[in-house]
Design a protein around this motif. Structure first.
Motif, short mmCIF file in Angstrom:
data_model
loop_
_atom_site.label_atom_id
_atom_site.label_comp_id
_atom_site.label_asym_id
_atom_site.label_seq_id
_atom_site.Cartn_x
_atom_site.Cartn_y
_atom_site.Cartn_z
N THR A 37 0.86 -1.19 0.00
CA THR A 37 0.00 0.00 0.00
C THR A 37 0.89 1.23 0.00
O THR A 37 1.75 1.39 0.88
CB THR A 37 -0.91 0.04 1.24
OG1 THR A 37 -1.78 -1.09 1.21
CG2 THR A 37 -1.75 1.31 1.26
N LYS A 64 -2.10 -0.91 -3.65
CA LYS A 64 -3.17 -0.01 -3.25
C LYS A 64 -2.54 1.35 -2.99
O LYS A 64 -1.34 1.46 -2.75
CB LYS A 64 -3.86 -0.50 -1.97
CG LYS A 64 -4.57 -1.84 -2.10
CD LYS A 64 -5.23 -2.23 -0.78
CE LYS A 64 -5.89 -3.58 -0.86
NZ LYS A 64 -6.52 -3.96 0.44
N VAL A 133 -4.18 0.17 6.42
CA VAL A 133 -3.33 -0.67 5.59
C VAL A 133 -3.61 -2.15 5.88
O VAL A 133 -3.65 -2.57 7.04
CB VAL A 133 -1.84 -0.37 5.85
CG1 VAL A 133 -0.95 -1.36 5.11
CG2 VAL A 133 -1.51 1.06 5.42
N THR A 135 -2.12 -4.60 3.55
CA THR A 135 -1.13 -5.35 2.78
C THR A 135 0.11 -5.64 3.62
O THR A 135 0.33 -5.03 4.67
CB THR A 135 -0.71 -4.55 1.53
OG1 THR A 135 -0.30 -3.23 1.94
CG2 THR A 135 -1.85 -4.44 0.54
N THR A 138 4.12 -1.54 3.37
CA THR A 138 3.65 -0.15 3.25
C THR A 138 4.78 0.68 2.66
O THR A 138 5.91 0.65 3.18
CB THR A 138 3.25 0.43 4.61
OG1 THR A 138 2.22 -0.37 5.19
CG2 THR A 138 2.72 1.86 4.45
#
Length: 232
Positions: A37, A64, A133, A135, A138
């Motif tokens: 993300t 993302k 978040v 995922t 980051t």
């Protein structure tokens, strides 16, 4: 790994305006399989267009993006949520210069943060996005920078190679084509770090870890150095 500015605002605008979302199902699959993300704080300036453009043209679709903007002095229209996400309910009117498909991309979210923002300090905005978040990784990118199209691929390959790593630092290619930090530099020094880095999401607050950005114009360096000293 090199991150770099690849084009002008006008070139980004032309490239984005020629783009459209043709396969929503494919994008939803990419979102489901996202490995990283990107957290992008913004004060809503035109350079945001180039930053988002560079993410949309990544070779891998498994990402993302959370665009975080301060709530202070922002006009908001709450009837334009096309992302079906609780953090995308409020897209500021000032962001309407972005092409409409940006709001329709299910991988892109807009977060209005109530954190007071100090000038040139994006740390508080970044911290406010951590809780959303989901995922494994980051990544951080400012709204006046852009990244290589190979960014996610290199992250994936590096994570497979260095399975115990919690942090990856990306080098930067400056406008005068200097690599920062230079390829021979293996240490972390203030004013000599790139414009983007990636961390294991689980090591930051409030996702089970202890790390977060501080209020400082050296916020990137301070966080990276703290993680380094703690053995991350």
């Amino acid at each position: 790994v090199i991150t770099y500015a690849i084009q002008s605002w006008e070139e980004s605008e032309m490239r984005l305006n020629s783009r459209s979302i043709d396969n929503m199902e494919e994008l939803l699959m990419c979102r489901s399989n996202a490995i990283v993300t990107f957290v992008m704080p913004t004060l809503i300036r035109s350079s945001l267009l180039t930053a988002i453009d560079s993410i949309l043209h990544l070779e891998s679709c498994k990402w993302k993006l959370i665009v975080v903007h301060p709530s202070e002095n922002i006009n908001t229209n709450t009837n334009t949520n096309t992302n079906n996400s609780p953090i995308s309910e409020n897209v500021p009117l000032e962001l309407r210069f972005l092409p409409s498909f940006v709001y329709d991309d299910p991988r892109i979210y807009f977060l209005k943060s109530s954190e007071p923002v100090l000038h040139n300090y994006g740390g508080r905005l970044r911290n406010s996005a951590f809780q959303y978040v989901t995922t494994e990784w980051t990544a951080f990118l400012d709204d006046d920078d852009s990244i290589s199209s190979k960014y996610v691929n290199i992250l994936s390959d590096s994570a497979d190679k260095y399975i115990n790593a919690s942090v990856f630092l990306f080098r930067m290619l400056s406008q005068n084509l200097n690599v920062i930090p230079s390829l021979d530099v293996k240490t972390i020094k203030q004013n000599n770090v790139g414009i983007s880095f990636v961390v294991k999401s689980k090591i930051v607050e409030p996702l089970g870890g202890k790390y977060k950005f501080r209020d400082s114009r050296f916020e990137d360096y301070l966080l990276i150095n703290e993680m380094y000293e703690c053995g991350e």
